[in-house]
Design a protein around this motif. Structure first.
Motif, mmCIF file in Angstrom:
data_model
loop_
_atom_site.group_PDB
_atom_site.id
_atom_site.type_symbol
_atom_site.label_atom_id
_atom_site.label_comp_id
_atom_site.label_asym_id
_atom_site.label_seq_id
_atom_site.Cartn_x
_atom_site.Cartn_y
_atom_site.Cartn_z
ATOM 1 N N ASP A 128 61.064 -87.181 84.822
ATOM 2 C CA ASP A 128 60.933 -85.897 84.132
ATOM 3 C C ASP A 128 60.549 -84.824 85.144
ATOM 4 O O ASP A 128 59.739 -85.058 86.042
ATOM 5 C CB ASP A 128 59.890 -85.978 83.027
ATOM 6 C CG ASP A 128 60.320 -86.911 81.907
ATOM 7 O OD1 ASP A 128 61.539 -87.115 81.726
ATOM 8 O OD2 ASP A 128 59.431 -87.449 81.216
ATOM 9 N N GLU B 236 58.748 -73.049 78.995
ATOM 10 C CA GLU B 236 59.388 -73.770 77.898
ATOM 11 C C GLU B 236 59.490 -75.256 78.200
ATOM 12 O O GLU B 236 59.485 -75.675 79.349
ATOM 13 C CB GLU B 236 60.773 -73.187 77.626
ATOM 14 C CG GLU B 236 61.739 -73.317 78.784
ATOM 15 C CD GLU B 236 63.082 -72.676 78.493
ATOM 16 O OE1 GLU B 236 63.630 -72.897 77.406
ATOM 17 O OE2 GLU B 236 63.569 -71.948 79.373
ATOM 18 N N ARG B 237 59.578 -75.998 77.127
ATOM 19 C CA ARG B 237 59.816 -77.432 77.202
ATOM 20 C C ARG B 237 61.279 -77.659 76.856
ATOM 21 O O ARG B 237 61.738 -77.217 75.815
ATOM 22 C CB ARG B 237 58.906 -78.169 76.231
ATOM 23 C CG ARG B 237 57.435 -77.992 76.564
ATOM 24 C CD ARG B 237 56.517 -78.621 75.508
ATOM 25 N NE ARG B 237 55.145 -78.258 75.774
ATOM 26 C CZ ARG B 237 54.362 -78.838 76.689
ATOM 27 N NH1 ARG B 237 54.840 -79.844 77.394
ATOM 28 N NH2 ARG B 237 53.129 -78.440 76.875
ATOM 29 N N ARG B 238 61.985 -78.312 77.745
ATOM 30 C CA ARG B 238 63.397 -78.646 77.539
ATOM 31 C C ARG B 238 63.493 -80.160 77.482
ATOM 32 O O ARG B 238 63.553 -80.821 78.504
ATOM 33 C CB ARG B 238 64.266 -78.107 78.668
ATOM 34 C CG ARG B 238 64.287 -76.597 78.759
ATOM 35 C CD ARG B 238 65.218 -76.161 79.873
ATOM 36 N NE ARG B 238 65.196 -74.719 80.040
ATOM 37 C CZ ARG B 238 65.795 -74.097 81.037
ATOM 38 N NH1 ARG B 238 66.449 -74.783 81.959
ATOM 39 N NH2 ARG B 238 65.741 -72.791 81.122
ATOM 40 N N ASP B 239 63.456 -80.680 76.274
ATOM 41 C CA ASP B 239 63.362 -82.127 76.069
ATOM 42 C C ASP B 239 62.124 -82.632 76.806
ATOM 43 O O ASP B 239 61.036 -82.185 76.531
ATOM 44 C CB ASP B 239 64.650 -82.834 76.499
ATOM 45 C CG ASP B 239 65.852 -82.408 75.658
ATOM 46 O OD1 ASP B 239 65.688 -82.276 74.430
ATOM 47 O OD2 ASP B 239 66.927 -82.188 76.235
ATOM 48 N N SER B 240 62.298 -83.521 77.786
ATOM 49 C CA SER B 240 61.132 -84.062 78.495
ATOM 50 C C SER B 240 60.812 -83.271 79.764
ATOM 51 O O SER B 240 59.886 -83.624 80.486
ATOM 52 C CB SER B 240 61.380 -85.529 78.842
ATOM 53 O OG SER B 240 62.515 -85.638 79.688
ATOM 54 N N HIS B 241 61.566 -82.220 80.031
ATOM 55 C CA HIS B 241 61.346 -81.401 81.226
ATOM 56 C C HIS B 241 60.563 -80.135 80.868
ATOM 57 O O HIS B 241 60.609 -79.669 79.734
ATOM 58 C CB HIS B 241 62.682 -81.028 81.861
ATOM 59 C CG HIS B 241 63.561 -82.209 82.115
ATOM 60 N ND1 HIS B 241 63.222 -83.223 82.978
ATOM 61 C CD2 HIS B 241 64.762 -82.554 81.583
ATOM 62 C CE1 HIS B 241 64.176 -84.140 82.984
ATOM 63 N NE2 HIS B 241 65.126 -83.753 82.144
ATOM 64 N N VAL C 112 59.653 -76.095 82.220
ATOM 65 C CA VAL C 112 60.059 -74.993 83.093
ATOM 66 C C VAL C 112 59.027 -73.872 82.973
ATOM 67 O O VAL C 112 58.794 -73.349 81.878
ATOM 68 C CB VAL C 112 61.458 -74.456 82.718
ATOM 69 C CG1 VAL C 112 61.864 -73.330 83.663
ATOM 70 C CG2 VAL C 112 62.492 -75.583 82.732
ATOM 71 N N HIS D 37 58.102 -70.159 83.560
ATOM 72 C CA HIS D 37 58.758 -68.867 83.760
ATOM 73 C C HIS D 37 57.785 -67.766 84.157
ATOM 74 O O HIS D 37 58.163 -66.839 84.865
ATOM 75 C CB HIS D 37 59.464 -68.422 82.473
ATOM 76 C CG HIS D 37 60.651 -69.242 82.126
ATOM 77 N ND1 HIS D 37 61.882 -69.047 82.693
ATOM 78 C CD2 HIS D 37 60.804 -70.280 81.259
ATOM 79 C CE1 HIS D 37 62.748 -69.906 82.189
ATOM 80 N NE2 HIS D 37 62.122 -70.671 81.325
ATOM 81 N N ARG E 140 60.041 -69.557 72.063
ATOM 82 C CA ARG E 140 60.562 -70.411 73.139
ATOM 83 C C ARG E 140 59.552 -70.540 74.279
ATOM 84 O O ARG E 140 59.341 -71.624 74.816
ATOM 85 C CB ARG E 140 61.878 -69.838 73.662
ATOM 86 C CG ARG E 140 62.543 -70.693 74.733
ATOM 87 C CD ARG E 140 63.890 -70.112 75.158
ATOM 88 N NE ARG E 140 63.802 -68.749 75.633
ATOM 89 C CZ ARG E 140 63.538 -68.395 76.905
ATOM 90 N NH1 ARG E 140 63.354 -69.318 77.816
ATOM 91 N NH2 ARG E 140 63.476 -67.123 77.249
#
Length: 153
Positions: free
Chosen positions: A14, A46-51, A53, A55, A92
């Motif tokens: 991840d 933001e959380r993108r599935d298990s990743h 990011v 910002h 988001r």
């Protein structure tokens, strides 16, 4: 100033990605001289599935206590920035964790850092922890009560 993101990975693949705008702000708080104080803020992204990011970050301001080897993020502006990002992005962008600086080249968490995170950073989601050193950035995720270091990709 960089125009590339910084990426870390955990032991299951991840990712944590810090976008250039946030990374440049973080690097601007490095304690490069003997007079600079520690700085701290929150991570927004933001959380993108298990990743994850990152910002944006909140930056030190009124109400925060900053010393050479101590920081206490007390200013109410940190929460205001999180709230504004959440509303602006229709939910988001959210609070992802904490960052602070250390006056060392390769930073690592102190016993005080670990204790504070365990007591006060309580969440169902994995939370991000960053320590900005003079030459390196230490990154980890807090998963329940465990602090799990991440590896730079």
């Amino acid at each position: 100033m960089t125009n590339t993101e910084l990426t870390f990975m955990d032991n299951v693949g991840d990712l944590l990605v810090i976008m250039p705008s946030a990374l440049n702000k973080l690097l601007g708080y490095r304690q490069l001289d003997s007079f600079s104080n520690e700085a701290a803020g929150v991570l927004i992204g933001e959380r993108r599935d298990s990743h994850i990011v990152v910002h944006e970050i909140s930056e030190p301001g009124e109400g925060d206590i900053r010393r050479r080897c101590y920081v206490d993020r007390r200013g109410s502006h940190h929460q205001v920035i999180v709230n504004e990002a959440f509303v602006r992005s229709s939910g988001r962008l959210q609070y992802l964790g904490e960052w602070h600086t250390h006056p060392e080249d390769q930073p690592s968490p102190s016993a005080i850092d670990l204790g504070t995170w365990r007591r006060h950073l309580v969440a169902q989601n994995q939370m991000v922890l960053l320590i900005i050193g003079r030459k390196e950035i230490w990154a980890a995720k807090k998963v329940t009560d465990d602090v799990v270091p991440l590896f730079r990709v």
